[in-house]
Design a protein around this motif. Structure first.
Motif, PDB file in Angstrom:
ATOM      1  N   ALA A 235       0.841  -1.206   0.000  1.00 33.00           N
ATOM      2  CA  ALA A 235       0.000   0.000   0.000  1.00 33.00           C
ATOM      3  C   ALA A 235       0.870   1.248   0.000  1.00 33.00           C
ATOM      4  N   GLY A 236       1.933   1.223   0.803  1.00 25.93           N
ATOM      5  CA  GLY A 236       2.845   2.358   0.835  1.00 25.93           C
ATOM      6  C   GLY A 236       3.554   2.561  -0.486  1.00 25.93           C
ATOM      7  N   LEU A 237       3.952   1.468  -1.118  1.00 29.92           N
ATOM      8  CA  LEU A 237       4.628   1.551  -2.408  1.00 29.92           C
ATOM      9  C   LEU A 237       3.706   2.168  -3.455  1.00 29.92           C
ATOM     10  N   ARG A 238       2.451   1.705  -3.496  1.00 28.66           N
ATOM     11  CA  ARG A 238       1.497   2.261  -4.469  1.00 28.66           C
ATOM     12  C   ARG A 238       1.263   3.740  -4.212  1.00 28.66           C
ATOM     13  N   CYS A 239       1.097   4.109  -2.956  1.00 26.65           N
ATOM     14  CA  CYS A 239       0.874   5.518  -2.624  1.00 26.65           C
ATOM     15  C   CYS A 239       2.072   6.370  -3.031  1.00 26.65           C
ATOM     16  N   ALA A 240       3.267   5.906  -2.701  1.00 24.05           N
ATOM     17  CA  ALA A 240       4.466   6.679  -2.995  1.00 24.05           C
ATOM     18  C   ALA A 240       4.652   6.872  -4.496  1.00 24.05           C
ATOM     19  N   MET A 241       4.418   5.822  -5.273  1.00 21.99           N
ATOM     20  CA  MET A 241       4.565   5.928  -6.722  1.00 21.99           C
ATOM     21  C   MET A 241       3.481   6.810  -7.314  1.00 21.99           C
ATOM     22  N   THR A 242       2.252   6.689  -6.816  1.00 19.95           N
ATOM     23  CA  THR A 242       1.145   7.489  -7.334  1.00 19.95           C
ATOM     24  C   THR A 242       1.342   8.970  -7.052  1.00 19.95           C
ATOM     25  N   HIS A 243       1.919   9.279  -5.891  1.00 17.14           N
ATOM     26  CA  HIS A 243       2.088  10.673  -5.480  1.00 17.14           C
ATOM     27  C   HIS A 243       3.496  11.197  -5.730  1.00 17.14           C
ATOM     28  N   ASN A 244       4.242  10.509  -6.611  1.00 17.24           N
ATOM     29  CA  ASN A 244       5.557  10.971  -7.057  1.00 17.24           C
ATOM     30  C   ASN A 244       6.487  11.242  -5.880  1.00 17.24           C
ATOM     31  N   GLN A 245       6.607  10.263  -5.012  1.00 14.72           N
ATOM     32  CA  GLN A 245       7.532  10.346  -3.880  1.00 14.72           C
ATOM     33  C   GLN A 245       8.534   9.198  -3.989  1.00 14.72           C
ATOM     34  N   PRO A 246       9.514   9.314  -4.886  1.00 17.49           N
ATOM     35  CA  PRO A 246      10.426   8.192  -5.172  1.00 17.49           C
ATOM     36  C   PRO A 246      11.226   7.727  -3.963  1.00 17.49           C
ATOM     37  N   TYR A 247      11.646   8.660  -3.106  1.00 16.72           N
ATOM     38  CA  TYR A 247      12.450   8.239  -1.954  1.00 16.72           C
ATOM     39  C   TYR A 247      11.630   7.406  -0.977  1.00 16.72           C
ATOM     40  N   GLU A 248      10.372   7.776  -0.818  1.00 16.55           N
ATOM     41  CA  GLU A 248       9.495   6.967   0.028  1.00 16.55           C
ATOM     42  C   GLU A 248       9.291   5.590  -0.608  1.00 16.55           C
ATOM     43  N   ALA A 249       9.147   5.559  -1.924  1.00 16.43           N
ATOM     44  CA  ALA A 249       8.957   4.290  -2.628  1.00 16.43           C
ATOM     45  C   ALA A 249      10.149   3.364  -2.404  1.00 16.43           C
ATOM     46  N   VAL A 250      11.361   3.917  -2.471  1.00 19.11           N
ATOM     47  CA  VAL A 250      12.565   3.108  -2.272  1.00 19.11           C
ATOM     48  C   VAL A 250      12.588   2.522  -0.864  1.00 19.11           C
ATOM     49  N   ASP A 251      12.138   3.289   0.114  1.00 22.05           N
ATOM     50  CA  ASP A 251      12.099   2.792   1.489  1.00 22.05           C
ATOM     51  C   ASP A 251      11.181   1.576   1.600  1.00 22.05           C
ATOM     52  N   PHE A 252      10.004   1.677   1.001  1.00 25.36           N
ATOM     53  CA  PHE A 252       9.077   0.530   1.027  1.00 25.36           C
ATOM     54  C   PHE A 252       9.653  -0.660   0.252  1.00 25.36           C
ATOM     55  N   LEU A 253      10.296  -0.398  -0.874  1.00 23.41           N
ATOM     56  CA  LEU A 253      10.885  -1.474  -1.673  1.00 23.41           C
ATOM     57  C   LEU A 253      11.966  -2.217  -0.897  1.00 23.41           C
ATOM     58  N   GLN A 254      12.776  -1.488  -0.146  1.00 22.53           N
ATOM     59  CA  GLN A 254      13.828  -2.135   0.631  1.00 22.53           C
ATOM     60  C   GLN A 254      13.251  -3.121   1.639  1.00 22.53           C
ATOM     61  N   VAL A 255      12.187  -2.706   2.320  1.00 17.19           N
ATOM     62  CA  VAL A 255      11.566  -3.588   3.310  1.00 17.19           C
ATOM     63  C   VAL A 255      10.933  -4.795   2.623  1.00 17.19           C
ATOM     64  N   LEU A 256      10.200  -4.557   1.549  1.00 20.07           N
ATOM     65  CA  LEU A 256       9.519  -5.644   0.846  1.00 20.07           C
ATOM     66  C   LEU A 256      10.517  -6.647   0.272  1.00 20.07           C
ATOM     67  N   ASN A 257      11.580  -6.144  -0.342  1.00 18.45           N
ATOM     68  CA  ASN A 257      12.577  -7.045  -0.927  1.00 18.45           C
ATOM     69  C   ASN A 257      13.342  -7.815   0.136  1.00 18.45           C
ATOM     70  N   ARG A 258      13.512  -7.216   1.292  1.00 17.40           N
ATOM     71  CA  ARG A 258      14.224  -7.895   2.368  1.00 17.40           C
ATOM     72  C   ARG A 258      13.361  -8.984   3.016  1.00 17.40           C
ATOM     73  N   ASP A 259      12.112  -8.643   3.307  1.00 18.27           N
ATOM     74  CA  ASP A 259      11.259  -9.551   4.086  1.00 18.27           C
ATOM     75  C   ASP A 259      10.406 -10.486   3.233  1.00 18.27           C
ATOM     76  N   PHE A 260      10.231 -10.153   1.939  1.00 17.63           N
ATOM     77  CA  PHE A 260       9.357 -10.965   1.073  1.00 17.63           C
ATOM     78  C   PHE A 260      10.032 -11.188  -0.281  1.00 17.63           C
ATOM     79  N   HIS A 261      11.319 -11.530  -0.235  1.00 20.22           N
ATOM     80  CA  HIS A 261      12.108 -11.606  -1.470  1.00 20.22           C
ATOM     81  C   HIS A 261      11.691 -12.737  -2.394  1.00 20.22           C
TER      82      HIS A 261
END
Length: 313
Positions: free
Chosen positions: A75-101
């Motif tokens: 949900a955070g990733l979708r919100c960040a990408m939709t609202h053009n917040q790339p740095y927030e998107a990267v933060d969510f991606l790091q967690v997702l890739n680490r915990d759900f790789h």
């Protein structure tokens, strides 16, 4: 006594009021993490991303159930990408890739997110520095992936016209020339010159040393191949292909004992390479290590049976 009771009552009322105000301003800090995460997920689902993102960021860094954390991260990733917040998107991606790789949904969403982030970055580059060599480099890479070899080479040559001593560009151009289908002798010679020029600019380029070694090996120019492969292994101690190329070239010179060490290192670094096992078996056999040689030949035969196209080089 009455005044004392009144004083305590007033002080207590002020304390309660103060705590209530602080609690209201902090958004119910006593709320359990899972409940807060679900609340943030619901905010995102109703389009209230500006409110949701800070809460979702907190949620994914807390100890909550895996399914809730995954939902919060997506949900955070979708919100960040939709609202053009790339740095927030990267933060969510790091967690997702680490915990759900290994999660297909996470990998799918990450693929799209990284692609979108790359496109946005390239658009920013084009807007900020449209005449820069980096724009030509991006164009060359894109053309290369499309198989438009000549157009890509033209872009690399534009970069070299702008800056002849830019590290990495001669190497990229040389690699591109060799990637063309059935490159003729003139093309191979042009590529070789680019790799040699790259090493004049950047003597630490292990890739250029390796390709020059491979070109020499394919022409049975064993001493030259050995020199290039040796330098490549010194520049990059984990360069498996360079060790294997060095061992193969030493076998070409019939220096079987010398070939053992680089071949053993190469096979250890890249055990799935059948040609490495074959060359190591050959070197072992020629130096009297019959039992070890047979073991390596057996590994090679097994690989060949699994993949008949995997023949020795």
């Amino acid at each position: 006594m009455i005044s004392s009771m009144v004083s305590r009552f007033v002080s207590g009322s002020v304390l309660v009021l103060t705590v209530s105000i602080l609690s209201f301003g902090q958004g119910s800090p006593s709320q359990p993490p899972a409940a807060a995460a679900n609340h943030a997920i619901n905010l995102a689902a109703t389009g209230r991303c500006a409110e949701a993102i800070p809460e979702l960021k907190r949620a994914v860094h807390q100890s909550i159930a895996a399914d809730v954390k995954k939902k919060a991260g997506l949900a955070g990733l979708r919100c960040a990408m939709t609202h053009n917040q790339p740095y927030e998107a990267v933060d969510f991606l790091q967690v997702l890739n680490r915990d759900f790789h290994d999660d297909p949904e996470v990998l799918y969403q990450a693929t799209h997110a990284y692609s979108d982030l790359a496109i946005r970055a390239s658009q920013d580059l084009l807007r900020v520095a449209p005449s820069s060599y980096q724009v030509h480099e991006l164009n060359a890479e894109s053309l290369e992936t499309q198989g438009k070899w000549d157009d890509a080479a033209a872009e690399y040559r534009k970069i070299l016209a702008m800056n002849p001593n830019l590290p990495g560009i001669h190497y990229r151009l040389g690699r591109l020339l060799l990637s063309k289908p059935n490159p003729g002798p003139d093309v191979v010679d042009d590529a070789r010159k680019n790799f040699e020029q790259e090493l004049k600019i950047d003597p630490q380029n292990a890739g250029a040393e390796y390709v020059l070694g491979e070109l020499a090996r394919q022409s049975s120019q064993w001493p030259e191949a050995v020199n290039h492969f040796s330098r490549a292994t010194k520049l990059d101690a984990n360069f498996a292909e360079a060790y294997l190329g060095l061992g193969s070239s030493l076998i070409g010179e019939k220096r079987y004992a010398d070939a053992l060490q680089p071949l053993e290192t190469g096979v250890k670094l890249q055990p799935e390479n059948p040609a490495g096992h074959y060359d190591l078996a050959t070197a072992l056999s020629r130096t009297g290590h019959k039992e070890e040689a047979e073991r390596e030949f057996a590994i090679h035969r097994k690989m060949q049976e699994a993949n008949p196209s995997a023949t020795p080089q």
